[in-house]
Motif scaffolding. Structure first.
Motif, mmCIF file in Angstrom:
data_model
loop_
_atom_site.group_PDB
_atom_site.id
_atom_site.type_symbol
_atom_site.label_atom_id
_atom_site.label_comp_id
_atom_site.label_asym_id
_atom_site.label_seq_id
_atom_site.Cartn_x
_atom_site.Cartn_y
_atom_site.Cartn_z
ATOM 1 N N LEU A 114 1.027 -1.227 -0.086
ATOM 2 C CA LEU A 114 -0.006 0.011 0.024
ATOM 3 C C LEU A 114 0.972 1.193 0.111
ATOM 4 O O LEU A 114 0.381 2.285 -0.186
ATOM 5 C CB LEU A 114 -0.939 -0.081 1.376
ATOM 6 C CG LEU A 114 -2.210 -1.046 1.067
ATOM 7 C CD1 LEU A 114 -2.726 -1.177 2.451
ATOM 8 C CD2 LEU A 114 -3.197 -0.630 -0.020
ATOM 9 N N SER A 115 2.404 1.151 0.157
ATOM 10 C CA SER A 115 3.010 2.350 0.087
ATOM 11 C C SER A 115 4.166 2.077 -0.767
ATOM 12 O O SER A 115 4.697 0.686 -0.926
ATOM 13 C CB SER A 115 3.591 2.688 1.528
ATOM 14 O OG SER A 115 2.557 3.248 2.506
ATOM 15 N N GLY A 116 4.665 3.045 -1.834
ATOM 16 C CA GLY A 116 5.537 2.536 -2.770
ATOM 17 C C GLY A 116 7.068 2.743 -2.368
ATOM 18 O O GLY A 116 7.666 2.585 -1.322
ATOM 19 N N THR A 137 2.441 4.263 -4.114
ATOM 20 C CA THR A 137 3.105 5.306 -4.638
ATOM 21 C C THR A 137 4.358 5.940 -3.850
ATOM 22 O O THR A 137 4.241 5.831 -2.601
ATOM 23 C CB THR A 137 2.374 6.598 -5.108
ATOM 24 O OG1 THR A 137 1.655 7.058 -3.901
ATOM 25 C CG2 THR A 137 1.291 6.155 -5.917
ATOM 26 N N PRO A 138 5.502 6.265 -4.140
ATOM 27 C CA PRO A 138 5.924 6.085 -5.708
ATOM 28 C C PRO A 138 6.152 4.615 -6.304
ATOM 29 O O PRO A 138 5.982 3.808 -5.547
ATOM 30 C CB PRO A 138 7.222 6.761 -5.786
ATOM 31 C CG PRO A 138 7.566 6.824 -4.344
ATOM 32 C CD PRO A 138 6.585 6.731 -3.473
ATOM 33 N N ALA A 139 6.652 4.560 -7.489
ATOM 34 C CA ALA A 139 6.791 3.345 -7.921
ATOM 35 C C ALA A 139 7.634 2.172 -7.188
ATOM 36 O O ALA A 139 8.624 2.490 -6.647
ATOM 37 C CB ALA A 139 7.261 3.412 -9.329
ATOM 38 N N SER A 140 7.019 1.023 -7.377
ATOM 39 C CA SER A 140 7.827 -0.376 -6.735
ATOM 40 C C SER A 140 8.484 -0.976 -7.964
ATOM 41 O O SER A 140 7.998 -0.923 -9.064
ATOM 42 C CB SER A 140 7.203 -0.960 -5.743
ATOM 43 O OG SER A 140 6.855 -0.172 -4.572
ATOM 44 N N THR A 159 -0.216 2.267 -10.074
ATOM 45 C CA THR A 159 0.625 3.385 -9.593
ATOM 46 C C THR A 159 1.803 3.104 -9.986
ATOM 47 O O THR A 159 2.818 3.222 -9.265
ATOM 48 C CB THR A 159 0.438 3.662 -8.003
ATOM 49 O OG1 THR A 159 0.767 2.430 -7.449
ATOM 50 C CG2 THR A 159 -0.902 3.790 -7.662
ATOM 51 N N GLY A 160 2.246 2.869 -11.165
ATOM 52 C CA GLY A 160 3.417 3.217 -11.827
ATOM 53 C C GLY A 160 4.399 2.381 -11.713
ATOM 54 O O GLY A 160 5.749 2.593 -11.043
ATOM 55 N N ASN A 161 4.225 0.950 -11.464
ATOM 56 C CA ASN A 161 5.364 -0.053 -11.107
ATOM 57 C C ASN A 161 5.932 -0.572 -12.184
ATOM 58 O O ASN A 161 5.530 -0.876 -13.384
ATOM 59 C CB ASN A 161 4.715 -1.166 -10.091
ATOM 60 C CG ASN A 161 3.962 -0.224 -8.884
ATOM 61 O OD1 ASN A 161 4.881 -0.137 -8.133
ATOM 62 N ND2 ASN A 161 2.670 -0.290 -8.850
ATOM 63 N N SER A 180 -2.851 1.271 -13.775
ATOM 64 C CA SER A 180 -2.206 2.404 -13.982
ATOM 65 C C SER A 180 -0.946 2.334 -14.626
ATOM 66 O O SER A 180 -0.237 1.367 -14.955
ATOM 67 C CB SER A 180 -1.903 3.195 -12.408
ATOM 68 O OG SER A 180 -0.827 2.246 -11.984
ATOM 69 N N PRO A 181 -0.295 3.705 -14.861
ATOM 70 C CA PRO A 181 1.046 3.483 -15.580
ATOM 71 C C PRO A 181 2.076 2.877 -15.129
ATOM 72 O O PRO A 181 2.437 2.844 -14.097
ATOM 73 C CB PRO A 181 1.440 5.100 -15.717
ATOM 74 C CG PRO A 181 -0.034 6.041 -15.688
ATOM 75 C CD PRO A 181 -0.907 5.001 -14.683
ATOM 76 N N SER A 182 2.568 1.772 -15.949
ATOM 77 C CA SER A 182 3.431 0.782 -15.621
ATOM 78 C C SER A 182 4.349 0.245 -16.460
ATOM 79 O O SER A 182 3.771 0.350 -17.629
ATOM 80 C CB SER A 182 2.758 -0.489 -14.602
ATOM 81 O OG SER A 182 1.943 0.250 -13.345
#
Length: 297
Positions: A114-116, A137-140, A159-161, A180-182
């Motif tokens: 839940l946290s990036g 977020t941010p990406a992982s 969220t961008g992973n 999401s953007p990944s």
């Protein structure tokens, strides 16, 4: 920096954490142990290896999860987390490393982030409801992981992973669901009961993946835009006439589908439902057939 050993110095992992300061290490010996919450920053918690150190008793205090990571810069390595009524490992902090962690037979998610800004490497999720749910977020980054035989999706990415060099096999839903953007790069997505890779958002890069033998479409693109599907090997996917190797749904626009190799998919190797055939770019795809014709070179 102090090394604390469970169970010889402390009877439980939680007792060792409660006695620790940032920078300390905890070694968990072989055996079965209760769940725990990591609430001290910069701890390194090591087991004796997957299947030897097993977290399978009472859940982390106040939760139904096996391991809760609520402090930043935690390292978890070398153990199995199994049989909890919620998630195996839940991450609500950042800049953590999970390495060689197995999560299995958990009622909800194997790993729930839940946290990036976390690194998940060489981890295995099997026989959970959902293998790995990555939402922070941010990406992982997920690297060299395996998600198999989960009741829903292998990976649920938001969220961008980045997921790289990983495998999703024999899951009951989508192999990889991307919302999401990944970037989905260099993975093997095989024998899942849903789509191999399902794309439901913008700015997603699907590059150099092997997507084969999935029950539904190999790669399915919903009514979205600005995605790139590039240089994937897409074979033997689909069982229904609504499936395809690469399926581009009618509302999709401004996506680029290029240099993919698609063969022996049902019913078409590439299908673009009008007006998606003219609203997107198809370039250099090598395939046996398409609908409408002309999407293959």
């Amino acid at each position: 920096m102090v090394l604390r050993i469970v169970p010889t110095m402390f009877p439980t992992v939680q007792d060792a954490i409660n006695a620790s300061s940032p920078g300390d290490s905890i070694q968990i010996l072989a055996g079965k142990f209760d769940g725990f919450e990591v609430d001290v920053e910069n701890l390194k918690i090591f087991g004796c290896g997957i299947g030897r150190t097993i977290i399978a008793g009472a859940p982390a205090q106040g939760t139904s999860d096996g391991v809760v990571v609520s402090a930043d810069r935690t390292t978890l390595q070398g153990f199995t987390v199994q049989g909890f009524s919620d998630s195996g490992v839940i991450i609500v902090s950042t800049n953590n490393v999970l390495k060689k962690i197995e999560v299995k037979f958990n009622t909800s998610r194997g790993i729930f982030e839940l946290s990036g800004a976390n690194l998940i490497i060489n981890c295995i999720a099997s026989n959970n409801s959902l293998g790995m749910d990555i939402m922070g977020t941010p990406a992982s980054c997920l690297i060299n992981c395996i998600s198999t035989q989960n009741a829903v999706n292998g990976y649920f990415m938001f969220t961008g992973n980045l997921i790289n060099s990983s495998a999703s096999e024999n899951n009951n839903g989508a192999g990889i669901f991307v919302g999401s953007p990944s970037t989905i790069l260099g993975n093997e997505v095989l024998k899942n009961n849903g789509p191999g890779i399902e794309i439901t958002s913008i700015l997603i890069n699907i590059i150099d993946n092997k997507v084969c033998n999935n029950e539904r479409s190999g790669i399915e693109l919903d009514a979205i835009s600005e995605n790139v599907i590039d240089s994937n090997l897409v074979r033997n996917n689909g069982t229904e006439d609504t499936d395809a190797g690469i399926l581009v749904n009618s509302g999709a626009t401004d996506n680029t589908i290029r240099f993919n190799k698609a063969r022996n998919n049902f019913e078409f190797d590439i299908e673009a439902i009008p007006p998606a055939d003219i609203a997107n770019t198809f370039d250099g795809n090598k395939c046996g057939n398409s609908d409408p014709p002309g999407l293959c070179t």
